[in-house]
Structure formats: structure tokens, C-alpha cells
Design a protein around this motif. Structure first.
Motif, short mmCIF file in Angstrom:
data_model
loop_
_atom_site.label_atom_id
_atom_site.label_comp_id
_atom_site.label_asym_id
_atom_site.label_seq_id
_atom_site.Cartn_x
_atom_site.Cartn_y
_atom_site.Cartn_z
N GLN A 1 38.13 -21.00 18.26
CA GLN A 1 38.16 -20.03 19.37
C GLN A 1 39.21 -20.43 20.39
O GLN A 1 39.29 -21.60 20.78
CB GLN A 1 36.79 -19.95 20.05
CG GLN A 1 35.85 -18.91 19.42
CD GLN A 1 34.63 -18.68 20.29
OE1 GLN A 1 33.60 -19.25 20.05
NE2 GLN A 1 34.77 -17.82 21.28
N ARG A 2 39.97 -19.45 20.84
CA ARG A 2 40.96 -19.68 21.90
C ARG A 2 40.66 -18.82 23.13
O ARG A 2 41.37 -18.89 24.12
CB ARG A 2 42.37 -19.36 21.40
CG ARG A 2 42.88 -20.33 20.36
CD ARG A 2 43.02 -21.73 20.95
NE ARG A 2 43.50 -22.68 19.98
CZ ARG A 2 42.71 -23.39 19.20
NH1 ARG A 2 41.38 -23.25 19.29
NH2 ARG A 2 43.21 -24.26 18.33
N ARG A 3 39.60 -18.02 23.03
CA ARG A 3 39.17 -17.20 24.16
C ARG A 3 37.70 -16.87 23.97
O ARG A 3 37.12 -17.06 22.90
CB ARG A 3 40.01 -15.93 24.27
CG ARG A 3 39.99 -15.05 23.03
CD ARG A 3 40.84 -13.82 23.20
NE ARG A 3 40.29 -12.97 24.25
CZ ARG A 3 40.93 -11.92 24.75
NH1 ARG A 3 42.14 -11.63 24.33
NH2 ARG A 3 40.38 -11.19 25.67
N GLU B 1 49.40 -15.48 24.86
CA GLU B 1 48.56 -14.40 24.38
C GLU B 1 49.09 -13.06 24.87
O GLU B 1 49.86 -12.98 25.81
CB GLU B 1 47.12 -14.60 24.89
CG GLU B 1 46.50 -15.91 24.41
CD GLU B 1 45.12 -16.12 25.01
OE1 GLU B 1 44.73 -15.27 25.84
OE2 GLU B 1 44.45 -17.08 24.65
N SER C 1 48.20 -23.55 26.89
CA SER C 1 47.74 -23.07 25.58
C SER C 1 48.74 -22.08 25.00
O SER C 1 49.75 -21.72 25.62
CB SER C 1 46.37 -22.42 25.73
OG SER C 1 46.44 -21.35 26.65
N THR C 2 48.45 -21.62 23.79
CA THR C 2 49.33 -20.67 23.11
C THR C 2 49.40 -19.37 23.88
O THR C 2 48.40 -18.89 24.43
CB THR C 2 48.80 -20.39 21.69
OG1 THR C 2 48.62 -21.65 21.04
CG2 THR C 2 49.77 -19.54 20.90
N LYS D 1 53.58 -20.03 26.90
CA LYS D 1 53.23 -21.42 26.65
C LYS D 1 54.35 -22.34 27.14
O LYS D 1 55.52 -22.08 26.92
CB LYS D 1 52.99 -21.66 25.16
CG LYS D 1 52.52 -23.07 24.83
CD LYS D 1 52.33 -23.24 23.34
CE LYS D 1 51.77 -24.62 23.02
NZ LYS D 1 52.57 -25.71 23.54
N TRP E 1 39.91 -29.77 24.25
CA TRP E 1 39.82 -28.31 24.38
C TRP E 1 39.52 -27.87 25.81
O TRP E 1 39.30 -26.69 26.05
CB TRP E 1 38.71 -27.78 23.46
CG TRP E 1 38.83 -28.27 22.04
CD1 TRP E 1 38.00 -29.14 21.40
CD2 TRP E 1 39.85 -27.94 21.09
NE1 TRP E 1 38.44 -29.38 20.13
CE2 TRP E 1 39.58 -28.65 19.91
CE3 TRP E 1 40.97 -27.11 21.13
CZ2 TRP E 1 40.38 -28.55 18.78
CZ3 TRP E 1 41.77 -27.03 20.01
CH2 TRP E 1 41.48 -27.74 18.85
N ILE F 1 42.18 -25.38 27.43
CA ILE F 1 42.12 -24.03 26.85
C ILE F 1 40.87 -23.30 27.33
O ILE F 1 40.91 -22.12 27.69
CB ILE F 1 42.14 -24.13 25.31
CG1 ILE F 1 43.47 -24.73 24.85
CG2 ILE F 1 41.92 -22.76 24.68
CD1 ILE F 1 43.55 -24.97 23.37
N THR F 2 39.73 -24.03 27.34
CA THR F 2 38.47 -23.40 27.77
C THR F 2 38.53 -23.00 29.24
O THR F 2 38.10 -21.91 29.62
CB THR F 2 37.30 -24.38 27.53
OG1 THR F 2 37.35 -24.86 26.19
CG2 THR F 2 35.97 -23.68 27.77
N SER G 1 36.43 -25.06 17.51
CA SER G 1 37.87 -25.29 17.33
C SER G 1 38.63 -24.03 16.95
O SER G 1 39.84 -23.96 17.11
CB SER G 1 38.09 -26.37 16.27
OG SER G 1 37.52 -25.96 15.03
#
Length: 669
Positions: free
Chosen positions: A601-603, A86, A83-84, A98, A642, A645-646, A599
Motif C-alpha cells: 500500500q502506498r496510500r 502520484e 515517496s513515489t 518524487k 514506511w 510514506i504513511t 508493504s
């Protein structure tokens, strides 16, 4: 390779983040978009499906997670993520990096030798030792933590080992160098390292170091760089070092710099035949060139003779009216000319030696150029016939040799197959020892599997008959003992037996009240526990004496533990705690699903993190195992795009402190 050679085979492919074909071949499974899960995959290179069961993963950590997940687990250990990237807001440091989609995340090596050598190692029982030595070499070369998988394939033509290495290095990147480039005004188009006078610093090859942008100096961390690890010098050294490590197995390194490739035996034999044919054809071409040169020489000499003959005739006609003295002089000249003409028609070599007939009526006489040309033409035809015969003989010989080798190989294969078939039909025990039978008079022979099955069927029939007789007697004894029991006890035994047969693991509140009332006559906890033991003893007796009942005694253990809670008075508190845990678990699963299907949310947000932390705190078990339990139920309900990422967000919560501090702060408020 030629027969008798025992070379090591070490090849490598680079795997990127989206290399589906390579992973499908090694892992033997591929993602099915219709069913949204991994399904088995059979490559075209598989030659024996019966040996597919012998394929195995040789590294323990990869057996639990799988090869692909083991690669990403290693990357996560060094701070990489799909994922991206952070940043930790509290400290301002980069938390993850990443990995690009086209980045090389693994080096996939293939280790093997020729087919005969690998089959010999398998037959001699040295295959596992070869695998261990190979893995040890890779761990010493690349580091134990970077060697994440080693998959053995036994169902293809040649057994081989796929070793997967994650290319992580902790060394600082080497500076980029190039020959300085300048624009039309003579100014450098890039910034290069310069000395104190401003002159560009060049190395011995005339290259300059490209100057990097200046940033705040940071500590050198792990880098994912296949380019630094897989350079030509290192790869050539791998071939030599790996061959030295395999020397105890009789394997050696191939010829350094050789362009020869491995070919099947049939193709190698064909190449040998083609080589012989090419040699014969070259010899024929050489003879043809010699014949053409001789023919050209003969044609030139024929033209010269014809020209001399015409000149002589012209002189005779021109001087026909001359005097006798002049005519005599002319005749003398003609005789000399004829002698010279005769001398010109005689064939000779470059040194002037004449050619003579060696056989026939003209034996010992000289040859003319015309006769020599006819002889050479005949010799040419004979040589062409000989060359054609040699070519046909070489082809026929090669065919016969190939046919004999094929027939010998087929005969050996058939004999081996017959022996294996015969051995496969014989019976052996679990330790591999032959099962023998005494046929009397000292005649003791090994029996076949069919005979062993017949013997076992007879023994099973006798045992079943004896078991039926024993069950009949036990039924009578059971009914006799059961007749002296109270009605409440019989009722409780029937309840336990019915719950067991239906597969229940615990009692409902209504059944708990019935059991508690039945045990009310027992005033002590020990007495109530004894009542429970007697009840379950009679339930097991009912199962044993019923031939149609196929219950597993291990399935009765949870009911026994629940009945003991009724006896010691802890049933209510235990089930309240279980119900509370289930409620918190459902809330944690719901929080993960809510974050995964959003979609934007990334955390995890704070509310979702608090729900998961509440479950972890209430249970008090291992955080790693509890998070796996949450993901096992929540993962399938999240869109597959997803999931990574999740799962990374849940992993961050498991290992991170920020969620824990925030959760404690919210509880204190």
C-alpha cells in the motif's frame, strides 16, 4: 588571517537526502537503529561542553518541528515528496513529485568571523543583533519561505551560525548548450535548434542549444535546483553583499580571488619564522654560488700559469748550445716572458684593476690569484659562520617571541579566569544585581554564594518552623469544623481526597452514584453545586494541613469538573461521548497502522479513509491537530522504513478533497 583583520566568513555545503553526517553535526542528534529513535550526538569539534546549552534554533517554525522536518515541510508546500509521485485520478494532474535520493535538498551555510571578533560580539551583547541581520540578509537573498533554519553553535572554538536554505526556484530552466557533435557521416548526433534553412544556430562561443522533446505545454512550477542558484557568479556576489550587510559590526569582505586560508596564530607565527629562515638560506646559497664561480676562475688561471712555466723550461733546455748573441736574445725573451708570467699571476677584476693587500705585512702589495683564492675561501668560511649565526639568532628570537606571547596569553587567560572565578563565587539576584550585607559601622559588602546559601537555609528553617506551628493550629481548627459535618459529607470528602492522591482525573460510575446519593438532599442544581464546592474545599484543607501530603492543586481541577457534571446531571452524556470518541480514535489509529505495515500500500484505501474521516467528523476539532494526535499514537507502531510514506498519505487525507467526497458519498448510501 593576520591579527587585526576582521573579515566575514561565509561558506556553504550541499545537503542531499541521505547526508547523515552534516545533519548530525548541525542538529546534534543521530538515528540509532537499535532503539529506533534519535539520540544525542557530540561532534569532535566541540571544545566546551558547558556551553552546549547555549546552542539554539533561531527560527520559530524550526523550533517546533526540527531542522530536517522543516526542510521537508517546505518541499511539500511546493509539491515535492520522498515517496513515489502520484496523480490525481479525478483531474489527471500530477499531484506530487518524487525527490531523488542524491538530489540537493538544502544549502547549508556557515556564517562567522575570527574567534576574537565573535567573542567580542558576545561580550558586547551584539550577538543577537548579528544573528538577526544575518537571517534578514538570507531572507532577502533567497526568500523568507526558503530560509527554514538557523542554528547557533556556541560550544565550539568560534561561535557560528548554520543557516539552511531550500534551493527552490520558480524560473524556467535555462536551455542546455554545447558545441555541436557529429558522427562519422557528418550527421549531428543530437537534435539542435536550427533556423528556417535547417542550419544549426550557434552563439558567439560556437555553442548550439540542444533541442528538447516537445510535450504539452504546462505552466512553469517550482523547481528544486541548487545548480541554477549556486553558480560561480552568484556565489562571488554573495561574499560581497553579505560583507556589506555585516559592515555595521566592523566586518569586511576578504580579498577577492585570494588563495590565503585561515590559520591559527601559532601556525602563523611559525610561518613567519620559516620565511625568515628561507631568506637567510637563499642568501647563503647566493654567496656559495659566488664562491664556486671564483674557485673555478682561480683553478683555470692556475692551469694557465703551470702551462706557461712548462713551456719556458722546455725552451731553455732546447737552446742551451746557442751563441752568446742568441742566448742574450733568449734571455731578453725570458725576462719578458717572466714579466709576462708575473703579470699573469697577479689577480685582477673584469675591468683589469688589480687587487691589493689592505692590512698586514703585505699592505699595499698586489695579490696573486692563489692568494686571492685563499682570501675568498676564508671570506666564504666567515660568511658561512655569520649566516649560521644569523640563522640561530633568528630561530632563538622567534622562539623567545613565541614564548613571550604564549606566557602573556596564559597570564591574561589566568587573570581572566581568576576574575570569572571570583565573580562566580559572588551572589547575585535574578536581575543580576549584587546581593549586599551590612556588617555594621557602614561596612557594606557583597556576600558570596556560600554565605547566601547559609542565609537562605536559616530563613528556610525559620519559615519551616513557623509553618509547622501554623499547621498544628490549622489541624485543630480542621478537626473542630469537621466534627460538625455529617457522615455522608465526611465520606464524600474522603473519596475526593483518595481519588486526588491516586492521580485519577474522573470518577467511576460507582463513585458517581455515591456522590449523587449524598447530594440527593439538595433539591436544586445550585444547591448541589454548592455541596460540591464545600466538598472540594474540605479536601484542599486536608491536603494543606498534612505536611506529608505533596499534592498539586491543579491536578484536582479535572475531578472538580467531573463532580460538577454529576451535580448538573450531564455526567452520563459526557462520558458516553468520550467513550464513543475513544472508540472512533482507536479505529482511526488502527487504520493508519494497517496501511503503514502493508508493504503493497502506498496510500489509504477507502475503508481506512472512512474510519479516519469518521473520527475527524465526530470530534469536529482542528483537522491538523487531530491528525497529529492520530500519528503520535500510530507512528511508533509502524516500521520506520514506511513511516514517511504513511505520514504523507495521512497528510494527503488531511488536505485532500477526494477522501472527503468519497466518505460523504458512502454515508449517503
Amino acid at each position: 588571517m593576520a591579527k587585526g583583520d576582521r573579515y566575514v566568513v561565509l561558506t556553504m555545503d550541499k545537503q542531499t537526502g541521505n547526508a547523515g553526517g552534516l545533519s548530525a553535526h548541525i542538529d546534534r542528534e543521530v538515528y540509532d537503529a537499535k532503539t529506533d529513535r534519535m539520540v544525542p550526538f557530540r561532534p569532535k569539534s566541540v571544545r566546551d561542553d558547558s556551553r552546549t546549552a547555549l546552542n539554539r534554533e533561531c527560527i520559530e517554525s524550526a523550533k517546533k518541528t526540527g531542522r530536517t522536518q522543516a526542510i521537508w515541510n517546505r518541499l511539500r508546500e511546493e509539491g515535492f515528496s520522498r515517496s513515489t509521485s502520484e496523480k490525481d485520478k479525478t483531474e489527471g494532474k500530477k499531484k506530487t513529485r518524487k525527490v531523488k535520493d542524491d538530489a540537493v535538498i538544502a544549502l547549508c551555510f556557515v556564517c562567522s568571523s575570527d574567534e576574537d571578533t565573535m567573542k567580542q560580539l558576545e561580550e558586547e551583547g551584539k550577538l543577537d543583533e548579528w544573528i538577526d541581520s544575518t537571517i534578514d540578509w538570507f531572507r532577502k537573498e533567497f526568500g523568507s519561505e526558503n530560509v527554514v533554519s538557523a542554528v547557533l553553535h556556541m560550544d565550539e572554538t568560534t561561535p557560528h551560525l548554520h543557516v539552511t536554505v531550500v534551493p527552490i526556484t520558480h524560473e524556467a530552466p535555462k536551455p542546455r548548450k554545447e558545441k555541436p557533435k557529429f558522427d562519422e557521416n557528418g550527421s549531428p548526433i543530437r537534435k539542435y535548434e536550427t533556423d528556417k534553412d535547417g542550419n544549426i544556430i550557434l552563439d558567439e562561443k560556437g555553442k548550439a542549444i540542444i533541442k528538447k522533446r516537445s510535450y504539452k505545454k504546462q505552466e512553469v512550477t517550482a523547481r528544486l535546483s541548487a545548480k541554477d542558484i549556486c553558480n560561480p557568479v552568484a556565489m562571488e556576489r554573495w561574499q560581497t553583499d553579505y560583507a556589506l550587510a555585516m559592515a555595521p559590526f566592523g566586518l569586511r569582505r576578504g580579498i577577492a580571488g585570494s588563495k590565503q586560508k585561515r590559520v591559527p596564530p601559532a601556525e602563523w607565527n611559525l610561518q613567519q619564522v620559516n620565511g625568515k629562515l628561507m631568506a637567510v638560506e637563499k642568501e647563503v646559497e647566493k654567496q656559495n654560488a659566488v664562491m664556486k664561480a671564483n674557485e673555478a676562475k682561480i683553478e683555470g688561471q692556475k692551469a694557465e700559469i703551470e702551462q706557461m712555466a712548462k713551456a719556458s723550461m722546455f725552451d731553455k733546455l732546447l737552446n742551451s748550445g746557442l751563441s752568446s748573441a742568441v742566448r742574450k736574445a733568449m734571455e731578453d725573451e725570458k725576462a719578458a716572458h717572466e714579466a709576462e708570467l708575473l703579470q699573469a699571476t697577479i689577480a685582477h677584476d673584469k675591468q683589469g684593476y688589480k687587487y691589493y693587500w689592505e692590512s698586514g705585512d703585505k699592505k699595499g702589495q698586489v695579490l696573486t690569484w692563489e692568494e686571492l683564492a685563499r682570501c675568498l675561501e676564508e671570506e666564504k668560511r666567515e660568511q658561512a659562520l655569520l649566516a649560521e649565526g644569523d640563522k640561530e639568532a633568528a630561530v632563538e628570537k622567534a622562539k623567545n617571541e613565541a614564548r613571550r606571547e604564549h606566557e602573556a596569553a596564559m597570564a591574561e587567560m589566568k587573570e581572566d579566569y581568576d576574575q570569572k572565578l571570583k565573580r562566580a563565587s559572588l551572589a547575585f539576584d535574578k536581575n543580576g544585581n549584587p546581593i549586599m550585607k551590612d556588617f555594621g559601622l557602614g561596612n557594606r559588602q557583597q556576600i558570596t554564594k556560600v554565605e547566601r546559601i547559609e542565609m537562605l537555609e536559616k530563613e528556610l528553617s525559620d519559615a519551616k518552623k513557623a509553618n509547622d506551628d501554623l499547621l498544628d493550629r490549622l489541624k485543630v481548627l480542621r478537626d473542630l469544623i469537621f466534627a460538625f459535618c455529617s457522615l455522608n459529607f465526611k465520606k464524600v470528602v474522603k473519596i475526593v481526597f483518595d481519588q486526588w492522591r491516586k492521580g485519577f482525573k474522573e470518577f467511576t460510575k460507582d463513585l458517581k452514584d455515591i456522590l449523587q446519593e449524598a447530594m440527593s438532599g439538595e433539591k436544586t442544581e445550585k444547591g448541589r453545586q454548592g455541596y460540591v464546592e464545600d466538598t472540594f474545599h474540605f479536601a484542599k484543607m486536608m491536603a494543606k494541613t498534612d505536611p506529608d501530603c505533596k499534592l498539586d492543586f491543579e491536578d484536582l481541577e479535572p475531578l472538580h469538573e467531573d463532580a460538577m457534571r454529576i451535580a448538573d446531571g450531564t455526567w452520563d452524556s459526557y462520558h458516553e461521548k468520550i467513550e464513543k470518541r475513544n472508540q472512533l480514535f482507536d479505529a482511526a489509529v488502527k487504520a493508519v497502522i494497517e496501511m503503514g505495515n502493508c508493504s503493497s500500500q502506498r496510500r489509504l484505501n477507502q475503508d481506512q479513509a472512512n474510519k479516519i474521516e469518521a473520527f475527524l467528523a465526530f470530534d469536529g476539532g482542528d483537522r491538523d491537530e487531530l491528525c497529529k494526535e492520530i500519528w503520535a499514537k500510530a507512528g511508533p507502531k509502524i516500521e520506520r522504513f514506511w513511516r514517511d510514506i504513511t505520514q504523507s498519505a495521512l497528510e494527503d487525507l488531511r488536505t485532500g478533497e477526494i477522501y472527503v467526497r468519497s466518505h460523504k458519498a458512502s454515508l449517503s448510501r
